[in-house]
Design an enzyme around this catalytic site. Structure first.
Site, PDB file in Angstrom:
ATOM      1  N   LYS A   1       0.935  -1.168  -0.094  1.00  0.00           N
ATOM      2  CA  LYS A   1      -0.095  -0.139  -0.048  1.00  0.00           C
ATOM      3  C   LYS A   1       0.995   1.310   0.040  1.00  0.00           C
ATOM      4  CE  LYS A   1      -3.240   2.890   2.545  1.00  0.00           C
ATOM      5  NZ  LYS A   1      -3.951   3.076   3.988  1.00  0.00           N
TER       6      LYS A   1
ATOM      7  N   THR B   1      -8.950   3.076  11.811  1.00  0.00           N
ATOM      8  CA  THR B   1      -9.503   4.227  13.251  1.00  0.00           C
ATOM      9  C   THR B   1     -10.856   3.752  13.646  1.00  0.00           C
ATOM     10  OG1 THR B   1      -7.845   5.671  12.438  1.00  0.00           O
ATOM     11  CG2 THR B   1      -9.319   6.345  14.088  1.00  0.00           C
TER      12      THR B   1
ATOM     13  N   GLY C   1     -10.765   7.900   6.013  1.00  0.00           N
ATOM     14  CA  GLY C   1     -11.916   8.791   6.357  1.00  0.00           C
ATOM     15  C   GLY C   1     -13.134   8.154   6.832  1.00  0.00           C
TER      16      GLY C   1
END
Length: 256
Positions: A95, A206, A184
């Site tokens: 990534k 997260t 996000g």
């Protein structure tokens, strides 16, 4: 879902950071049903190889590891980190992150394209963390990337899809390229919305790792991704400006 010739059953990719403990991380990964987890190279000490226990724990879960170049701010740093990751993990998957701004963690798209070209030419399967910009997307594909990972919002903000129009346009412009919304995502509804746009997968960390109950939240995201994909395949109705009755007027009682 096919990523670089590898068939992955789940359309949810999960990060391995920010969890209260390794045990909870492992439980969350299982609950998510994911087949791919991202791992930062910084969990591995180059001298003492102290991260081997972590790698072993992740591999014991039977998921594919996707190392990342998180925190890299230059092409040289990202390319070097990618080579170290391949040496340590044994996978050519990477990534690719080349960060351009420390506050927003927005990708440096110029450095990203350059680094992607270098790594693709060296046999890496590059998963580029990018924006929803169409021109940048085209340059990344020309550089050798076979999929794209546009952000939904800045990393760790949980704001969802800041530019749904841009993401929808990207999907329409590249109908045959695997697209993964990365960064996000804060709620399962955000993940479902991305999948309803026709995206192939979502990557998040997260929102699960910092949840009150990471394991339960991982399960919720798994269901949201499945629901969003099913909705896309079912052909959602298009929004309209004026109301339209759902009850037919034919046969309505006539009052004198």
């Amino acid at each position: 879902m096919d990523f670089y010739g590898v068939e992955i059953a789940s359309r949810l990719l999960l990060g391995t950071g920010k969890y209260p403990s390794p045990a909870i991380m492992a439980e969350a990964i299982v609950a998510s049903g994911t087949g791919i987890v991202t791992v930062s190279l910084r969990r591995e000490s180059g001298a003492q190889r102290s991260g081997q226990d972590f790698w072993s724990a992740v591999r014991d879960l039977g998921v594919r590891v996707l190392p990342n170049t998180a925190g890299c701010y230059s092409v040289k740093e990202a390319v070097t980190t990618a080579h170290m990751a391949r040496d340590i993990t044994g996978t050519p998957w990477i990534k690719l992150e080349v960060i351009g701004d420390a506050r927003t963690l927005q990708p440096d798209v110029f450095g990203l394209v350059e680094a992607a070209g270098i790594l693709a030419a060296d046999g890496f399967a590059v998963f580029p963390y990018t924006t929803e910009d169409l021109v940048v997307a085209g340059r990344l594909l020309e550089a050798g990337c076979r999929l794209l990972m546009p952000w939904g919002a800045p990393i760790g903000t949980g704001k969802g899809l800041n530019n749904a129009y841009g993401l929808r346009t990207l999907r329409a412009h590249f109908p045959d390229v695997p697209l993964i919304v990365d960064a996000g995502i804060g709620l399962p509804s955000h993940a479902a919305a991305a999948m309803e746009l026709g995206y192939d997968a979502v990557l998040l960390n997260t929102a699960v790792g910092k949840a009150g109950d990471p394991v339960a939240m991982a399960g919720a995201f798994a269901k949201a991704v499945e629901a969003g994909r099913a909705a896309f395949l079912a052909g959602p109705m298009q929004p309209r400006e004026m109301a339209a009755p759902s009850t037919p007027l034919a046969g309505k009682a006539a009052l004198a």
